[in-house]
Structure formats: structure tokens, C-alpha cells
Design a protein around this motif. Structure first.
Motif, PDB file in Angstrom:
ATOM      1  N   ILE A  53       0.629  -1.222   0.010  1.00  0.00           N
ATOM      2  CA  ILE A  53       0.097  -0.100   0.093  1.00  0.00           C
ATOM      3  C   ILE A  53       0.769   1.213   0.072  1.00  0.00           C
ATOM      4  CG2 ILE A  53      -1.937  -1.177   0.979  1.00  0.00           C
ATOM      5  CD1 ILE A  53      -1.084   0.203   3.814  1.00  0.00           C
ATOM      6  N   THR A  54       2.061   1.135   0.115  1.00  0.00           N
ATOM      7  CA  THR A  54       2.961   2.131   0.221  1.00  0.00           C
ATOM      8  C   THR A  54       2.911   3.205  -0.922  1.00  0.00           C
ATOM      9  OG1 THR A  54       4.576   1.135   1.510  1.00  0.00           O
ATOM     10  CG2 THR A  54       5.454   3.099   0.167  1.00  0.00           C
ATOM     11  N   GLY A  55       2.837   4.446  -0.823  1.00  0.00           N
ATOM     12  CA  GLY A  55       2.599   5.297  -1.978  1.00  0.00           C
ATOM     13  C   GLY A  55       2.110   6.767  -1.921  1.00  0.00           C
ATOM     14  N   LEU A  56       1.922   7.412  -2.950  1.00  0.00           N
ATOM     15  CA  LEU A  56       1.198   8.454  -3.097  1.00  0.00           C
ATOM     16  C   LEU A  56       0.139   8.507  -3.733  1.00  0.00           C
ATOM     17  CD1 LEU A  56       1.307  11.531  -2.490  1.00  0.00           C
ATOM     18  CD2 LEU A  56       2.577  12.004  -4.533  1.00  0.00           C
ATOM     19  N   TYR A  57      -1.181   9.022  -3.259  1.00  0.00           N
ATOM     20  CA  TYR A  57      -2.424   8.910  -4.111  1.00  0.00           C
ATOM     21  C   TYR A  57      -2.955  10.071  -4.117  1.00  0.00           C
ATOM     22  CZ  TYR A  57      -1.845   3.923  -2.449  1.00  0.00           C
ATOM     23  OH  TYR A  57      -1.493   2.707  -2.170  1.00  0.00           O
ATOM     24  N   ALA A  58      -3.768  10.448  -5.499  1.00  0.00           N
ATOM     25  CA  ALA A  58      -4.246  11.524  -5.320  1.00  0.00           C
ATOM     26  C   ALA A  58      -5.565  11.649  -6.463  1.00  0.00           C
ATOM     27  CB  ALA A  58      -3.412  12.533  -6.119  1.00  0.00           C
ATOM     28  N   ARG A  59      -6.454  12.612  -6.392  1.00  0.00           N
ATOM     29  CA  ARG A  59      -7.529  12.639  -7.393  1.00  0.00           C
ATOM     30  C   ARG A  59      -7.667  14.174  -7.184  1.00  0.00           C
ATOM     31  NH1 ARG A  59     -13.609  10.543  -7.385  1.00  0.00           N
ATOM     32  NH2 ARG A  59     -14.171  11.208  -9.502  1.00  0.00           N
ATOM     33  N   ASP A  60      -7.722  15.015  -8.258  1.00  0.00           N
ATOM     34  CA  ASP A  60      -7.912  16.386  -8.182  1.00  0.00           C
ATOM     35  C   ASP A  60      -7.016  17.120  -7.122  1.00  0.00           C
ATOM     36  OD1 ASP A  60      -9.748  16.341 -10.358  1.00  0.00           O
ATOM     37  OD2 ASP A  60     -11.492  15.921  -8.913  1.00  0.00           O
ATOM     38  N   THR A  61      -7.633  17.706  -6.007  1.00  0.00           N
ATOM     39  CA  THR A  61      -6.993  18.430  -5.061  1.00  0.00           C
ATOM     40  C   THR A  61      -6.859  17.276  -3.821  1.00  0.00           C
ATOM     41  OG1 THR A  61      -8.955  19.546  -4.124  1.00  0.00           O
ATOM     42  CG2 THR A  61      -7.552  20.671  -5.636  1.00  0.00           C
ATOM     43  N   ASP A  62      -7.207  16.154  -3.878  1.00  0.00           N
ATOM     44  CA  ASP A  62      -7.304  15.281  -2.659  1.00  0.00           C
ATOM     45  C   ASP A  62      -6.000  14.543  -2.810  1.00  0.00           C
ATOM     46  OD1 ASP A  62      -9.806  16.207  -2.485  1.00  0.00           O
ATOM     47  OD2 ASP A  62     -10.831  14.282  -3.403  1.00  0.00           O
ATOM     48  N   ARG A  63      -5.353  14.251  -1.534  1.00  0.00           N
ATOM     49  CA  ARG A  63      -4.165  13.585  -1.528  1.00  0.00           C
ATOM     50  C   ARG A  63      -4.029  12.573  -0.562  1.00  0.00           C
ATOM     51  NH1 ARG A  63      -3.714  15.863  -5.866  1.00  0.00           N
ATOM     52  NH2 ARG A  63      -2.267  17.332  -6.544  1.00  0.00           N
ATOM     53  N   ILE A  64      -3.507  11.405  -0.555  1.00  0.00           N
ATOM     54  CA  ILE A  64      -3.180  10.661   0.599  1.00  0.00           C
ATOM     55  C   ILE A  64      -1.593   9.976   0.277  1.00  0.00           C
ATOM     56  CG2 ILE A  64      -3.438   8.159   1.337  1.00  0.00           C
ATOM     57  CD1 ILE A  64      -6.492   8.658   0.918  1.00  0.00           C
ATOM     58  N   CYS A  65      -0.937   9.892   1.442  1.00  0.00           N
ATOM     59  CA  CYS A  65       0.388   9.385   1.460  1.00  0.00           C
ATOM     60  C   CYS A  65       0.224   8.103   2.505  1.00  0.00           C
ATOM     61  CB  CYS A  65       1.308  10.334   1.903  1.00  0.00           C
ATOM     62  SG  CYS A  65       1.082  11.283   3.323  1.00  0.00           S
ATOM     63  N   VAL A  66       0.944   7.104   2.127  1.00  0.00           N
ATOM     64  CA  VAL A  66       1.153   5.868   3.122  1.00  0.00           C
ATOM     65  C   VAL A  66       2.593   5.482   3.055  1.00  0.00           C
ATOM     66  CG1 VAL A  66       0.571   3.491   3.491  1.00  0.00           C
ATOM     67  CG2 VAL A  66      -1.180   5.349   2.513  1.00  0.00           C
ATOM     68  N   VAL A  67       3.239   5.587   4.119  1.00  0.00           N
ATOM     69  CA  VAL A  67       4.677   4.949   4.037  1.00  0.00           C
ATOM     70  C   VAL A  67       4.989   3.971   5.173  1.00  0.00           C
ATOM     71  CG1 VAL A  67       5.578   7.374   3.340  1.00  0.00           C
ATOM     72  CG2 VAL A  67       5.219   7.210   5.796  1.00  0.00           C
ATOM     73  N   PRO A  68       5.885   3.040   5.158  1.00  0.00           N
ATOM     74  CA  PRO A  68       6.062   2.067   5.965  1.00  0.00           C
ATOM     75  C   PRO A  68       6.538   2.760   7.659  1.00  0.00           C
ATOM     76  CG  PRO A  68       7.305   1.574   4.212  1.00  0.00           C
ATOM     77  CD  PRO A  68       6.753   3.009   4.034  1.00  0.00           C
ATOM     78  N   ASP A  69       6.144   2.138   8.793  1.00  0.00           N
ATOM     79  CA  ASP A  69       6.484   2.444  10.001  1.00  0.00           C
ATOM     80  C   ASP A  69       7.110   1.318  10.574  1.00  0.00           C
ATOM     81  OD1 ASP A  69       6.696   4.261  12.008  1.00  0.00           O
ATOM     82  OD2 ASP A  69       4.728   4.413  12.544  1.00  0.00           O
ATOM     83  N   GLN A  70       7.481   1.318  11.711  1.00  0.00           N
ATOM     84  CA  GLN A  70       8.212   0.189  12.671  1.00  0.00           C
ATOM     85  C   GLN A  70       7.272  -0.999  12.209  1.00  0.00           C
ATOM     86  OE1 GLN A  70       8.505   1.814  16.546  1.00  0.00           O
ATOM     87  NE2 GLN A  70      10.240   3.044  15.929  1.00  0.00           N
ATOM     88  N   LEU A  71       6.063  -0.981  12.705  1.00  0.00           N
ATOM     89  CA  LEU A  71       5.226  -2.394  12.384  1.00  0.00           C
ATOM     90  C   LEU A  71       4.048  -2.020  11.375  1.00  0.00           C
ATOM     91  CD1 LEU A  71       4.641  -3.166  16.197  1.00  0.00           C
ATOM     92  CD2 LEU A  71       6.370  -4.087  14.701  1.00  0.00           C
ATOM     93  N   ASN A  72       3.620  -1.057  11.149  1.00  0.00           N
ATOM     94  CA  ASN A  72       2.506  -0.764  10.342  1.00  0.00           C
ATOM     95  C   ASN A  72       2.737   0.189   9.220  1.00  0.00           C
ATOM     96  OD1 ASN A  72       0.637  -2.901  11.240  1.00  0.00           O
ATOM     97  ND2 ASN A  72       0.676  -1.670  12.898  1.00  0.00           N
ATOM     98  N   TYR A  73       2.030   1.194   9.049  1.00  0.00           N
ATOM     99  CA  TYR A  73       2.225   2.217   8.000  1.00  0.00           C
ATOM    100  C   TYR A  73       1.661   3.481   8.659  1.00  0.00           C
ATOM    101  CZ  TYR A  73       2.723  -1.240   4.546  1.00  0.00           C
ATOM    102  OH  TYR A  73       2.932  -2.463   3.674  1.00  0.00           O
TER     103      TYR A  73
END
Length: 172
Positions: A53-73
Motif C-alpha cells: 500500500i506504500t505510495g502517493l495517491y491523488a485525485r484532483d486536489t485530494d491527496r493521501i500518502c502511505v509510508v512504512p512505519d516500524q510495524l505498520n504504516y
């Protein structure tokens, strides 16, 4: 005429003389896979169960980022509708199959399950009332629907909200 009648009678008896067996059932073809399964099998779309699920997501002006953390994201999200109508939040996300359990740290009680569809994240249409703390005016995270732009951790970790705050930082 007697000869024709005799031939017809002989044919009729020949058809009845064999043992009558019920027709054997024909094997049914196996159920056809649904369209999504078929598309995953041939590689047209990514299998959500095997996609990070890691990555940068977008649609128009909406944004989501997901990066790995120690156990989850870690997750960050913002929507900006202009005229000071926006939402911004960051927190943690855990994944179970296609379900993403999101917990935004800036608003106690703002935790919910979203869907992960390979290269797409979809928030539910109704969110806990606590999520309203992350939004200004009439903006909302409800039904947020974004597609992946990048699988890069470095790109995702540089996402900022309109005020300049980093929303995703790896390991923290």
C-alpha cells in the motif's frame, strides 16, 4: 404395401429392442470466474492481496500518502476544496486483506475502515463524527477516492498539507 408396413414395423421394433438407459448427466462446466478475478489472473489489474500500500495517491486536489512505519504504516490525507474548506490529518493504518484500518491521531475517535483496491484507496461514505475535527467548514473526508500516482516512499513522505505540514514521515 405389406412390404412397407413390414419395414416400418421392423424399424419400430429395432428402436425398442435395446435397453433403455437414462441419458448420463453431462458434466457442468465449472463456474466462470468473476470479471475481477479474471483480470487479476491475466495481469490486467493488480491483485490487492499481493500489492504493497506504500505510495502517493491523488485525485484532483485530494491527496493521501502511505509510508512504512516500524510495524505498520503511517498515513496522511488532505482534501482542499478552496475557499478555506479543507481537511488534513495523519495517523496510522493497518491492513487486513483489502481492508485498511485508519486511525487519525489528531482526532480521538476518528478511526474507520477504508478499502484498498490495488492502486486505489476509498474511504467510506460515513465517517465517525470525531473526524470532523480535522476539517474546516463543510469539507469532509467522507467518500474520499484516490488512485496511486507513485509507489515511492520518498515521494509519499514529502506530501504536505496546504499549511506546509508534512503528513507522512517514515518511522515517525
Amino acid at each position: 404395401m405389406r412390404a412397407a408396413l413390414a419395414v416400418l414395423l421392423a424399424l419400430g421394433l429395432a428402436g425398442c429392442s435395446g435397453e433403455s438407459k437414462p441419458p448420463s448427466p453431462q458434466p457442468r462446466p465449472s463456474a466462470a470466474p468473476d470479471l475481477e478475478s479474471a483480470a487479476i489472473a491475466v495481469g490486467v489489474i493488480a491483485d490487492p492481496a499481493n500489492t504493497d500500500i506504500t505510495g502517493l495517491y491523488a485525485r484532483d486536489t485530494d491527496r493521501i500518502c502511505v509510508v512504512p512505519d516500524q510495524l505498520n504504516y503511517r498515513i496522511g490525507a488532505f482534501v482542499d476544496y478552496g475557499d478555506q474548506q479543507s481537511c488534513s490529518g495523519s495517523g496510522t493504518v493497518t491492513r487486513v486483506g483489502e481492508a485498511l484500518h485508519i486511525n487519525f491521531a489528531g482526532a480521538a475517535g476518528c478511526d474507520f475502515d477504508a478499502r484498498f483496491e490495488g492502486d486505489r484507496i476509498v474511504f467510506p461514505g460515513r465517517l465517525p463524527q470525531a473526524c470532523e475535527k480535522l476539517c474546516a467548514r463543510r469539507a469532509s473526508f467522507a467518500a474520499l477516492d484516490v488512485r496511486r500516482l507513485s509507489e515511492s516512499v520518498s515521494e509519499a513522505s514529502t506530501l504536505r498539507n496546504p499549511k506546509g505540514k508534512l503528513l507522512c514521515t517514515p518511522g515517525g
